[in-house]
Design a protein around this motif. Structure first.
Motif, PDB file in Angstrom:
ATOM      1  N   HIS A  85      29.402  -6.856 -35.468  1.00  0.00           N
ATOM      2  CA  HIS A  85      29.205  -7.662 -36.670  1.00  0.00           C
ATOM      3  C   HIS A  85      30.437  -7.560 -37.564  1.00  0.00           C
ATOM      4  O   HIS A  85      31.111  -6.524 -37.620  1.00  0.00           O
ATOM      5  CB  HIS A  85      27.977  -7.181 -37.444  1.00  0.00           C
ATOM      6  CG  HIS A  85      26.680  -7.493 -36.781  1.00  0.00           C
ATOM      7  ND1 HIS A  85      26.200  -8.780 -36.620  1.00  0.00           N
ATOM      8  CD2 HIS A  85      25.728  -6.686 -36.234  1.00  0.00           C
ATOM      9  CE1 HIS A  85      25.020  -8.739 -36.023  1.00  0.00           C
ATOM     10  NE2 HIS A  85      24.722  -7.486 -35.776  1.00  0.00           N
ATOM     11  N   ASP A 143      26.582 -11.565 -41.532  1.00  0.00           N
ATOM     12  CA  ASP A 143      27.506 -12.528 -40.904  1.00  0.00           C
ATOM     13  C   ASP A 143      26.766 -13.683 -40.242  1.00  0.00           C
ATOM     14  O   ASP A 143      27.359 -14.465 -39.491  1.00  0.00           O
ATOM     15  CB  ASP A 143      28.424 -11.834 -39.910  1.00  0.00           C
ATOM     16  CG  ASP A 143      27.687 -11.254 -38.699  1.00  0.00           C
ATOM     17  OD1 ASP A 143      26.474 -11.501 -38.550  1.00  0.00           O
ATOM     18  OD2 ASP A 143      28.328 -10.529 -37.910  1.00  0.00           O
ATOM     19  N   HIS A 144      25.434 -13.808 -40.495  1.00  0.00           N
ATOM     20  CA  HIS A 144      24.572 -14.905 -40.014  1.00  0.00           C
ATOM     21  C   HIS A 144      24.149 -14.722 -38.564  1.00  0.00           C
ATOM     22  O   HIS A 144      23.484 -15.611 -38.008  1.00  0.00           O
ATOM     23  CB  HIS A 144      25.247 -16.284 -40.160  1.00  0.00           C
ATOM     24  CG  HIS A 144      25.643 -16.628 -41.550  1.00  0.00           C
ATOM     25  ND1 HIS A 144      26.095 -17.891 -41.905  1.00  0.00           N
ATOM     26  CD2 HIS A 144      25.646 -15.909 -42.697  1.00  0.00           C
ATOM     27  CE1 HIS A 144      26.380 -17.908 -43.190  1.00  0.00           C
ATOM     28  NE2 HIS A 144      26.114 -16.715 -43.695  1.00  0.00           N
ATOM     29  N   ASN A 145      24.500 -13.615 -37.926  1.00  0.00           N
ATOM     30  CA  ASN A 145      24.217 -13.434 -36.507  1.00  0.00           C
ATOM     31  C   ASN A 145      23.232 -12.299 -36.260  1.00  0.00           C
ATOM     32  O   ASN A 145      23.113 -11.368 -37.063  1.00  0.00           O
ATOM     33  CB  ASN A 145      25.503 -13.129 -35.739  1.00  0.00           C
ATOM     34  CG  ASN A 145      26.457 -14.303 -35.719  1.00  0.00           C
ATOM     35  OD1 ASN A 145      26.033 -15.445 -35.567  1.00  0.00           O
ATOM     36  ND2 ASN A 145      27.744 -14.031 -35.878  1.00  0.00           N
ATOM     37  N   LYS A 201      22.448  -9.591 -32.905  1.00  0.00           N
ATOM     38  CA  LYS A 201      23.089  -9.113 -31.685  1.00  0.00           C
ATOM     39  C   LYS A 201      22.156  -8.186 -30.924  1.00  0.00           C
ATOM     40  O   LYS A 201      21.408  -7.412 -31.522  1.00  0.00           O
ATOM     41  CB  LYS A 201      24.404  -8.392 -32.007  1.00  0.00           C
ATOM     42  CG  LYS A 201      25.503  -9.332 -32.511  1.00  0.00           C
ATOM     43  CD  LYS A 201      26.802  -8.602 -32.807  1.00  0.00           C
ATOM     44  CE  LYS A 201      27.851  -9.576 -33.369  1.00  0.00           C
ATOM     45  NZ  LYS A 201      28.384 -10.459 -32.317  1.00  0.00           N
ATOM     46  N   THR A 216      25.041 -12.334 -28.403  1.00  0.00           N
ATOM     47  CA  THR A 216      25.083 -12.719 -29.808  1.00  0.00           C
ATOM     48  C   THR A 216      24.203 -13.949 -30.008  1.00  0.00           C
ATOM     49  O   THR A 216      24.326 -14.927 -29.285  1.00  0.00           O
ATOM     50  CB  THR A 216      26.519 -13.024 -30.269  1.00  0.00           C
ATOM     51  OG1 THR A 216      27.303 -11.830 -30.192  1.00  0.00           O
ATOM     52  CG2 THR A 216      26.530 -13.530 -31.710  1.00  0.00           C
ATOM     53  N   SER A 224      23.381 -16.887 -32.379  1.00  0.00           N
ATOM     54  CA  SER A 224      23.877 -17.668 -33.509  1.00  0.00           C
ATOM     55  C   SER A 224      22.903 -18.809 -33.778  1.00  0.00           C
ATOM     56  O   SER A 224      22.019 -19.087 -32.979  1.00  0.00           O
ATOM     57  CB  SER A 224      25.274 -18.209 -33.213  1.00  0.00           C
ATOM     58  OG  SER A 224      25.261 -18.973 -32.022  1.00  0.00           O
ATOM     59  N   SER A 234      21.645 -19.225 -37.161  1.00  0.00           N
ATOM     60  CA  SER A 234      21.208 -19.048 -38.540  1.00  0.00           C
ATOM     61  C   SER A 234      22.289 -19.567 -39.479  1.00  0.00           C
ATOM     62  O   SER A 234      23.473 -19.315 -39.281  1.00  0.00           O
ATOM     63  CB  SER A 234      20.930 -17.569 -38.833  1.00  0.00           C
ATOM     64  OG  SER A 234      20.676 -17.375 -40.197  1.00  0.00           O
ATOM     65  N   GLN A 248      15.491 -14.966 -42.826  1.00  0.00           N
ATOM     66  CA  GLN A 248      16.811 -15.271 -43.382  1.00  0.00           C
ATOM     67  C   GLN A 248      16.792 -15.356 -44.907  1.00  0.00           C
ATOM     68  O   GLN A 248      15.735 -15.454 -45.529  1.00  0.00           O
ATOM     69  CB  GLN A 248      17.345 -16.592 -42.801  1.00  0.00           C
ATOM     70  CG  GLN A 248      17.909 -16.480 -41.395  1.00  0.00           C
ATOM     71  CD  GLN A 248      16.853 -16.259 -40.349  1.00  0.00           C
ATOM     72  OE1 GLN A 248      16.988 -15.412 -39.476  1.00  0.00           O
ATOM     73  NE2 GLN A 248      15.775 -17.021 -40.426  1.00  0.00           N
ATOM     74  N   SER A 306      20.694 -17.906 -26.658  1.00  0.00           N
ATOM     75  CA  SER A 306      21.462 -17.596 -27.855  1.00  0.00           C
ATOM     76  C   SER A 306      21.109 -18.461 -29.061  1.00  0.00           C
ATOM     77  O   SER A 306      21.550 -18.173 -30.177  1.00  0.00           O
ATOM     78  CB  SER A 306      22.965 -17.730 -27.566  1.00  0.00           C
ATOM     79  OG  SER A 306      23.363 -16.817 -26.562  1.00  0.00           O
ATOM     80  N   ASP A 307      20.351 -19.526 -28.864  1.00  0.00           N
ATOM     81  CA  ASP A 307      19.993 -20.428 -29.953  1.00  0.00           C
ATOM     82  C   ASP A 307      18.520 -20.287 -30.312  1.00  0.00           C
ATOM     83  O   ASP A 307      17.687 -19.973 -29.453  1.00  0.00           O
ATOM     84  CB  ASP A 307      20.294 -21.882 -29.566  1.00  0.00           C
ATOM     85  CG  ASP A 307      21.773 -22.121 -29.331  1.00  0.00           C
ATOM     86  OD1 ASP A 307      22.577 -21.588 -30.118  1.00  0.00           O
ATOM     87  OD2 ASP A 307      22.119 -22.831 -28.365  1.00  0.00           O
TER      88      ASP A 307
END
Length: 391
Positions: free
Chosen positions: A69, A91-93, A95, A106, A108, A110, A130, A143-144
């Protein structure tokens, strides 16, 4: 110096053997809580040589996209059987890691800071909360995000609430078997059906969020910081900065009981494993850990050992509970004799070190042989040790 940093009680054992701490700047450390020894550490500054494997096969080169991150880490969730971890960051991620410090995937998608995460390891799915007050569901092998759940300001107006929730989703509890999730958004609690599937697509090609929760629980007058749920009885208990504990009927959305006598500004809440809501433990802004009997509303134990706000608390195990604090320490308390049994300072100097996450290894996983397959339902310890990206 070493004796000052690691304090242990050699006379009495505790039910926690191993645990893991998460620090705000991203370091994760694994501990033996019987001896107070640090077993492993990894995070943003972990040398590559420390990222070892439990397999004879050499590590594959790790893709830069699977790096650490880049901003502070807010939350994590640990699978003690397969030895994997999910973290959520500013960092919006999110992991996926193994306990050797390898980033396996990772996640991603968000649009803002990730504040909390809850994982169903057996079925390879998770949910995250969030800063924009949304929940997202995910698959661990994709990942999505799958679906997005987010109320709008119009919804709160329609419900005659006291205002739109700000500050993001503080925590989320999930009934994975029946596909229900409850989350804290400002001074509200929202119950969602997370089995819904969106068929609408927005202008940018992303799925349109679901906006209608099953229930909106209103009554707190300040930020709700924690919730635990007895899903069998559909009763939730919440703690808040408004100096109250409240119980709710999730079937009807009604408030059952309010406890205010002696309740501080609650920052975190925990119960026995199995989500019993008769006895709970809370941490607060004054640094105290309190143990409550919710049938009588009485505070049975007050433990004023921390010197700063308690930020995280473990489930209650055999009348013991562990807590992490802004004072940079983790402490294990006996609720039976009201004493601190272990104190661990997370680093040589706790200045600036905030413990934001704490996970204790459940007793049932201590002697389990860690095997399994990802496709069949679990990430295996053997595969995860390789740092494999499951594409």
């Amino acid at each position: 110096m070493e004796e000052d940093r690691l304090q242990k009680d050699t006379d009495l054992s505790i039910p926690f053997e191993h645990g893991m701490t998460l620090e705000y700047h991203g370091h994760m450390k694994q501990w033996n809580f019987q001896t107070c020894a640090e077993l492993n550490t990894f995070g943003p500054k972990t040398p590559g040589a420390r990222r070892n494997s439990n397999c004879a096969t050499p590590l594959r080169r790790i893709d830069p996209a699977l790096g650490f991150h880049t901003l502070p880490v807010n939350c994590f969730h640990v699978d003690w059987e397969a030895r994997n971890i999910v973290t959520g960051s500013a960092d919006h991620n999110l992991k996926l890691w193994n306990m050797y410090g390898n980033v396996l995937r990772t996640f991603s998608g968000s649009a803002c800071e990730v504040l909390c995460v809850n994982v169903d390891w057996r079925n390879n799915q998770m949910i995250s909360g969030q800063l924009d007050n949304s929940l997202m569901t995910w698959r661990l092998d994709e990942s999505d995000p799958l679906e997005i759940f987010r109320v709008t300001a119009d919804y709160f107006d329609k419900c005659s609430a006291l205002g739109y929730g700000e500050g993001g989703v503080k925590c989320v509890e999930v009934d994975w078997r029946k596909g229900r999730a409850i989350c804290c958004v400002s001074k509200h609690l929202l119950l969602w059906d997370i089995t819904q599937v969106s068929t609408e697509v927005g202008k940018n090609g992303s799925k349109v969020p679901h906006t209608e929760p099953q229930q909106s629980l209103r009554g707190h007058t300040h930020t709700v910081t924690g919730v635990i749920v007895d899903w069998a009885r559909m009763i939730a208990t919440s703690g808040s900065m408004d100096r109250s504990l409240r119980q709710w009927d999730l079937n009807t959305g009604t408030q059952l009981r309010v406890f205010t006598d002696g309740v501080p500004q609650v920052t975190c809440i925990g119960s026995r494993r199995g989500f019993s809501t008769k006895f709970i433990a809370t941490g607060d802004t004054s640094g105290c850990v309190k143990y409550w009997d919710l049938e009588s509303g009485e505070c049975l134990v007050t433990l004023a050992e921390h010197t700063a706000e308690v930020t995280t608390i473990s489930p209650i195990e055999n009348k013991h509970v562990a807590s992490g604090s802004r004072d940079g320490t983790v402490r294990v308390f006996s609720l039976a004799d009201k004493t601190c049994k272990r104190k661990i300072e997370i680093c040589e100097s706790s200045h600036g070190i905030v413990v934001v996450g704490l996970s204790m290894q459940p007793p049932a996983t201590r002697s389990i042989e860690r095997h399994g397959t990802f496709g069949g339902g679990r990430l295996s310890a053997v595969d995860s040790g390789l740092g494999v990206d499951y594409e």
